[in-house]
Design an enzyme around this catalytic site. Structure first.
Site, short mmCIF file in Angstrom:
data_model
loop_
_atom_site.label_atom_id
_atom_site.label_comp_id
_atom_site.label_asym_id
_atom_site.label_seq_id
_atom_site.Cartn_x
_atom_site.Cartn_y
_atom_site.Cartn_z
N ASP A 99 -42.10 -89.02 -51.16
CA ASP A 99 -41.91 -89.71 -49.89
C ASP A 99 -40.65 -89.16 -49.22
O ASP A 99 -39.63 -88.97 -49.90
CB ASP A 99 -41.77 -91.22 -50.12
N TYR A 155 -53.05 -88.91 -34.75
CA TYR A 155 -53.32 -89.77 -35.90
C TYR A 155 -54.80 -89.81 -36.23
O TYR A 155 -55.21 -89.44 -37.33
CB TYR A 155 -52.80 -91.18 -35.61
N LYS A 212 -56.64 -87.86 -39.35
CA LYS A 212 -57.31 -88.64 -40.39
C LYS A 212 -58.75 -88.17 -40.56
O LYS A 212 -59.26 -88.06 -41.69
CB LYS A 212 -57.28 -90.13 -40.03
N TYR A 259 -63.72 -80.45 -50.50
CA TYR A 259 -63.31 -80.26 -51.89
C TYR A 259 -64.32 -80.89 -52.85
O TYR A 259 -64.59 -80.35 -53.93
CB TYR A 259 -61.92 -80.85 -52.12
N ARG A 318 -45.58 -103.05 -36.18
CA ARG A 318 -46.97 -103.20 -35.79
C ARG A 318 -47.22 -104.62 -35.32
O ARG A 318 -46.33 -105.47 -35.38
CB ARG A 318 -47.88 -102.80 -36.96
#
Length: 305
Positions: A28, A136, A140, A150, A179
């Site tokens: 992170d 975004y 995604k 994959y 949010r």
């Protein structure tokens, strides 16, 4: 078991690691983390996921790293797109070399302004590929496509989830990170105006974080779901104006509701068709919106001034 979790210090990751037994490595960059507390069984690597690489092997690789707040990802569109493209590639490669289970946390945003409500997993979506939100939702969508590639080319055990507006304690409330639920709660507790984008008649379906954790654990440990995609959310629609009123009622706040110009390409309605999760994961939400909001409000009372 050994777990590698990108974005593990964020809102979702911090709750998930509380419920996982095993050796956990978190990657992170802490660009959006605020309420994370490390534990003894967790190794933390501070690095952008799109730059991360390792030769270590893992049993489960979980890709959560992303900027989920609209104001935030529209402010950092390049970083957002990279974490859900190069970052996804990095995590997929680690999973492939480890022969691990790969879980990707996508988003209900991939459906865009959906024409079918509640929305099933086989709905293809209605999105603007060059709009303000595309950094975004399109990244995604790309990540889902790459993960399934994959699965088809290498036989990787890929499992994709599409969370719908998860909320709860530790949901960041400040600045561009806030949010709708965390923003409304903090505004109400501070006696500030409740700010709604648009007329408030747009709907969302909200999922309390403990329900999301339960669903994610079922995705990790359920057999026979290789290559599957699951909506993880609620099938109940809530108008944003009704959400604001509910928060005002629970908090006892005297805040006023004010309306701001609508966000560009903001979806009008959202609710999850969760029949597939009920059937294959034996999962459905347990926490009502009122109960989840009460828990979240009580937590925010303890952390904000």
């Amino acid at each position: 078991m050994r777990f590698l979790i990108s974005g593990g210090a964020g809102f979702l990751g911090s709750h998930l690691i509380d419920s996982i037994n095993g050796e956990i490595v978190i990657v992170d960059d802490f660009s959006t983390a605020k309420y994370f507390q490390a534990k003894s069984n967790i190794k933390v690597i501070r690095e952008k996921i799109e730059r991360f690489d390792t030769t270590e092997k893992y049993d489960v690789v979980i890709h959560l790293a992303s900027r989920p707040s609209p104001e935030d990802y529209m402010q950092y569109p390049v970083e957002t797109a990279l974490s859900n493209s190069l970052g996804t590639y990095r995590m997929l490669e680690i999973a492939r070399k480890s022969d691990a289970i790969f879980i990707y946390s996508s988003s209900s945003e991939i459906y865009g302004d959906a024409e079918i409500i509640p929305t099933p997993e086989d709905y293809w979506g209605k999105v603007n590929p060059i709009g303000m939100r595309s950094c975004y939702d399109e990244s995604k969508r790309f990540s889902e496509a790459l993960a399934m590639s994959y699965y088809r080319e290498y036989g990787l055990d890929v499992r994709i989830q599409r969370p719908f507006n998860v909320y709860g304690p530790r949901l960041r409330e400040d600045g561009s990170y806030g949010r709708v639920i965390s923003r409304f709660i903090v505004q109400a507790l501070r006696g500030e105006n409740i700010t709604i984008y648009g007329d408030g008649n747009q709907t969302r379906s909200f999922l309390y974080v403990s329900d999301w954790v339960e669903a994610t654990l079922k995705m990790i440990y359920t057999n026979g779901i290789k290559g599957q995609v699951f909506n993880i959310g609620s099938d109940k629609e809530t108008k944003i104006i009704d959400l604001a009123r509910m928060i005002l009622k629970i908090t006892g706040s005297k805040s006023n509701i004010v309306f701001l110009p609508p966000r560009e390409d903001d979806p009008r309605r959202r609710a999850a068709d969760i029949k597939k999760a009920k059937e294959l994961l034996k999962w459905e939400p347990k926490i009502s919106l009122e109960e989840g909001l009460t828990r979240t409000i009580n937590w925010f009372r303890s952390v904000i001034s």
